[in-house]
Design a protein around this motif. Structure first.
Motif, mmCIF file in Angstrom:
data_model
loop_
_atom_site.group_PDB
_atom_site.id
_atom_site.type_symbol
_atom_site.label_atom_id
_atom_site.label_comp_id
_atom_site.label_asym_id
_atom_site.label_seq_id
_atom_site.Cartn_x
_atom_site.Cartn_y
_atom_site.Cartn_z
ATOM 1 N N GLU A 31 -11.276 2.503 -1.316
ATOM 2 C CA GLU A 31 -11.969 2.229 -2.576
ATOM 3 C C GLU A 31 -11.700 0.823 -3.110
ATOM 4 N N ILE A 32 -10.860 0.028 -2.457
ATOM 5 C CA ILE A 32 -10.519 -1.292 -2.966
ATOM 6 C C ILE A 32 -11.727 -2.219 -2.882
ATOM 7 N N SER A 33 -11.844 -3.155 -3.807
ATOM 8 C CA SER A 33 -12.950 -4.116 -3.778
ATOM 9 C C SER A 33 -12.733 -5.124 -2.661
ATOM 10 N N LYS A 34 -13.813 -5.757 -2.212
ATOM 11 C CA LYS A 34 -13.701 -6.757 -1.143
ATOM 12 C C LYS A 34 -12.804 -7.906 -1.593
ATOM 13 N N HIS A 35 -12.944 -8.332 -2.840
ATOM 14 C CA HIS A 35 -12.136 -9.451 -3.341
ATOM 15 C C HIS A 35 -10.655 -9.129 -3.243
ATOM 16 N N ASP A 36 -10.255 -7.931 -3.677
ATOM 17 C CA ASP A 36 -8.843 -7.550 -3.624
ATOM 18 C C ASP A 36 -8.379 -7.342 -2.187
ATOM 19 N N PHE A 37 -9.272 -6.791 -1.343
ATOM 20 C CA PHE A 37 -8.901 -6.600 0.056
ATOM 21 C C PHE A 37 -8.576 -7.944 0.708
ATOM 22 N N VAL A 38 -9.413 -8.937 0.480
ATOM 23 C CA VAL A 38 -9.180 -10.268 1.055
ATOM 24 C C VAL A 38 -7.920 -10.888 0.482
ATOM 25 N N PHE A 39 -7.725 -10.750 -0.832
ATOM 26 C CA PHE A 39 -6.579 -11.378 -1.493
ATOM 27 C C PHE A 39 -5.258 -10.845 -0.928
ATOM 28 N N TYR A 40 -5.124 -9.523 -0.863
ATOM 29 C CA TYR A 40 -3.858 -8.944 -0.417
ATOM 30 C C TYR A 40 -3.703 -9.035 1.110
ATOM 31 N N SER A 41 -4.819 -9.025 1.831
ATOM 32 C CA SER A 41 -4.730 -9.257 3.274
ATOM 33 C C SER A 41 -4.216 -10.659 3.552
ATOM 34 N N ASP A 42 -4.714 -11.639 2.809
ATOM 35 C CA ASP A 42 -4.262 -13.027 2.989
ATOM 36 C C ASP A 42 -2.765 -13.162 2.710
ATOM 37 N N ARG A 43 -2.293 -12.452 1.699
ATOM 38 C CA ARG A 43 -0.859 -12.512 1.394
ATOM 39 C C ARG A 43 -0.034 -11.950 2.555
ATOM 40 N N LEU A 44 -0.462 -10.816 3.099
ATOM 41 C CA LEU A 44 0.263 -10.213 4.216
ATOM 42 C C LEU A 44 0.187 -11.085 5.465
ATOM 43 N N ILE A 45 -1.007 -11.634 5.718
ATOM 44 C CA ILE A 45 -1.168 -12.493 6.891
ATOM 45 C C ILE A 45 -0.251 -13.698 6.795
ATOM 46 N N ARG A 46 -0.134 -14.269 5.606
ATOM 47 C CA ARG A 46 0.741 -15.437 5.421
ATOM 48 C C ARG A 46 2.193 -15.086 5.770
ATOM 49 N N LEU A 47 2.638 -13.897 5.376
ATOM 50 C CA LEU A 47 4.005 -13.470 5.687
ATOM 51 C C LEU A 47 4.205 -13.313 7.187
ATOM 52 N N VAL A 48 3.205 -12.734 7.862
ATOM 53 C CA VAL A 48 3.306 -12.549 9.314
ATOM 54 C C VAL A 48 3.334 -13.900 10.021
ATOM 55 N N VAL A 49 2.479 -14.833 9.576
ATOM 56 C CA VAL A 49 2.445 -16.162 10.188
ATOM 57 C C VAL A 49 3.785 -16.877 10.001
ATOM 58 N N GLU A 50 4.335 -16.815 8.799
ATOM 59 C CA GLU A 50 5.621 -17.470 8.539
ATOM 60 C C GLU A 50 6.715 -16.869 9.430
ATOM 61 N N HIS A 51 6.697 -15.538 9.574
ATOM 62 C CA HIS A 51 7.698 -14.890 10.422
ATOM 63 C C HIS A 51 7.510 -15.305 11.885
ATOM 64 N N GLY A 52 6.251 -15.390 12.316
ATOM 65 C CA GLY A 52 5.987 -15.810 13.687
ATOM 66 C C GLY A 52 6.449 -17.227 13.952
ATOM 67 N N LEU A 53 6.256 -18.116 12.994
ATOM 68 C CA LEU A 53 6.704 -19.503 13.160
ATOM 69 C C LEU A 53 8.223 -19.586 13.310
ATOM 70 N N GLY A 54 8.920 -18.591 12.752
ATOM 71 C CA GLY A 54 10.374 -18.584 12.861
ATOM 72 C C GLY A 54 10.873 -18.336 14.272
ATOM 73 N N HIS A 55 9.981 -17.895 15.170
ATOM 74 C CA HIS A 55 10.369 -17.654 16.563
ATOM 75 C C HIS A 55 10.108 -18.859 17.462
ATOM 76 N N LEU A 56 9.617 -19.947 16.874
ATOM 77 C CA LEU A 56 9.367 -21.155 17.661
ATOM 78 C C LEU A 56 10.662 -21.958 17.832
ATOM 79 N N PRO A 57 10.752 -22.748 18.899
ATOM 80 C CA PRO A 57 11.949 -23.576 19.084
ATOM 81 C C PRO A 57 11.995 -24.694 18.048
ATOM 82 N N PHE A 58 13.185 -25.201 17.789
ATOM 83 C CA PHE A 58 13.344 -26.283 16.812
ATOM 84 C C PHE A 58 14.393 -27.261 17.319
ATOM 85 N N THR A 59 14.390 -28.438 16.721
ATOM 86 C CA THR A 59 15.405 -29.446 17.025
ATOM 87 C C THR A 59 16.089 -29.866 15.730
#
Length: 510
Positions: free
Chosen positions: A291-319
């Protein structure tokens, strides 16, 4: 003040009833309850039969070290701090071979510190039974008469944590391979000798001279030949044994983290789920609500996606990198991985591109289009450029049956960075269902020369079937997700899932 030494190598895995405390891990209990309470069709249950092949696995800890190094003290402290989990302690000493009458007559010439003194086969059998979730009877050894008590055993029940303790538990590779964490207790030789004299004279009825004679003739040589060399297999080295409270606290904290993981993360070390919080659970609740609106679905999906991306970047090598702060001070930090690109599986994967661009300025993003052929889980691949179709030699195709099927049946087009073989790749798709789409995309990346260990697959939700498919086939690849769902239904849709993510995100659903 003595310095605490703690060595961890994670690329980062029976006592009496007095050693049991608390209930099973809440996360594991909830998982089994939800699995049994959620309604599923017969075909859904059949689809998840792979899950039944991987029973819940206890966390096995090996604790080794020289004689009287403080191994038992360390084990007791770990058990006390893990008071909210079921823990059992299995001593290697329980598996001494009983002496024959001839050996008993010459007991002072028998080497109890040699690997042959133990019944390793029975030890392996007992621990294997415990790991499979069943109780087992552990033998009782009489140290005064040097033989097993033939008419009595100790009942050891299945548990969340199994601690296997003994001087030679790291010596046999078959025993080592059973362990999720290996701890070596490192104590000064003089301290160990004093403790052994006290223990053997008080608890085992021996005189000091016989203890010293045995130590010089057997114990010390066996330590140098077998125990000390096994130290290299340890994940954690604790100096000073039970006196090192800092090291033990860190170990217990690590064990608690591992116990809180999803079962599939224990089976596959390349599977990562971001730590759940009420915020994350709340966002999942919102985007899964039909029942969620499209606007809210996109907003909260973007927030979750950002967290997953940040976590994924943490597995990259660094110097390491040093910078000068505005105060003129030197700050030692890290520099980001430079060779990086994203690859989105069209079209749902495109919903994750903005979060990736927000985290990595100017990042190159390639695209792969995979068309679903009906509802039977089979995939057909399409890409954006025909002129890059690779030429495949027959022996390369025949090297893998899976690659043969994927490559010969599909017409491949691609739009990827030309130097993708030199880059770490973040593969983007919000939902991992059967794993077929992901497998086809991964095969293309491998054909383009991307090392398997350079691929990180990012998604919001994953089904167990897809995890089994991808992780077993590509053990060096990493998967990062925000939640693992229950199963697939008879239409190969993730349950409870969130519907057709791309349609909901881009507003093309009905």
């Amino acid at each position: 003040m003595p310095e605490t030494t703690l060595t961890m190598d994670y690329v980062m895995e029976a006592s009496s009833s007095a050693h049991f405390s608390g209930l099973r891990v809440d996360g594991l209990l909830r998982s089994s309850q939800s699995a049994s309470s959620s309604p599923r069709s017969a075909s859904s249950a059949a689809a998840t039969s792979t899950e039944a092949n991987f029973p819940k696995q206890p966390f096995v800890i090996g604790v080794s070290g020289g004689t009287a190094s403080g191994k038992t003290t360390v084990c007791d402290m770990i058990i006390q701090q893990l008071h909210d989990h079921r823990v059992v302690l299995v001593n290697q000493d329980s598996f001494y071979r009983g002496l024959t009458p001839e050996e008993s007559e010459r007991v002072h010439e028998y080497n109890f510190d040699h690997p042959d003194a133990f019944d390793t086969e029975q030890l392996l059998e007992c621990v294997g039974i415990l790991k499979s979730g069943h109780s087992v009877q552990v033998p009782i050894y009489d140290f005064k008469n040097h033989r097993r008590c033939s008419d009595s055993f100790r009942q050891v029940n299945a548990s969340d944590v199994i601690i296997l303790e003994g001087i030679l538990v790291f010596h046999d590779p078959r025993v080592r391979n059973l362990m999720n964490l290996k701890i070596f207790v490192d104590t000064d030789a003089d301290v160990r000798l004093a403790r052994r004299i006290r223990r053997d004279t008080v608890e085992r009825g021996r005189d000091v001279n016989s203890v010293l004679e045995q130590y010089g003739k057997f114990v010390k040589p066996a330590f140098d030949d077998f125990v000390l060399p096994s130290k290299k297999y340890a994940d954690v080295i604790i100096p000073r044994g039970g006196e090192n409270h800092v090291a033990i606290d860190l170990i217990v904290q690590h064990i608690r983290t591992k116990l809180g993981q999803h079962d599939l993360c224990k089976i596959y070390p390349n599977m990562y789920v971001i730590q759940s919080t009420f915020q994350i659970r709340g966002m999942h609740t919102l985007i899964r609500d039909r029942e969620i609106s499209k606007h809210d679905f996109v907003f909260y999906s973007d927030r979750l996606i950002r967290l997953v991306v940040e976590h994924g970047l943490g597995h990259l090598p660094f110097t390491e990198k040093q910078v000068i702060t505005p105060t003129g001070s030197v700050y030692t930090g890290v520099d980001f991985c430079k060779k990086l690109c994203g690859v989105s599986i069209v079209r749902s994967g495109e919903s994750m591109e903005n979060a990736l661009r927000a985290c990595c300025k100017g990042i190159k993003i390639g695209k792969i289009l995979i068309h679903r052929d009906g509802d039977n889980g089979k995939q057909v691949m399409f890409f954006h450029r025909l002129d890059a179709l690779p030429f495949l030699k027959l022996n390369e195709i025949c090297s893998s049956l899976h690659k043969f099927i994927c490559l010969l049946k599909q017409l491949i087009y691609e739009k990827l960075p030309k130097d993708i073989s030199e880059r770490h790749v973040l593969l983007l798709d919000p939902v991992l269902a059967t794993g077929n789409s992901a497998s086809h995309a991964i095969e293309l990346l491998l054909q383009k020369g991307v090392p398997e260990s350079y691929i990180i697959f990012l998604n919001l939700i994953s089904a167990p079937e897809g995890i089994h498919c991808v992780c077993k086939r590509y053990p060096s690849l990493k998967i990062v997700t925000s939640e693992i769902d229950d199963s697939l239904n008879d239409e190969f849709r993730v349950i409870p899932g969130m519907g057709e993510f791309g349609d909901r995100y881009f507003g093309t659903d009905d």
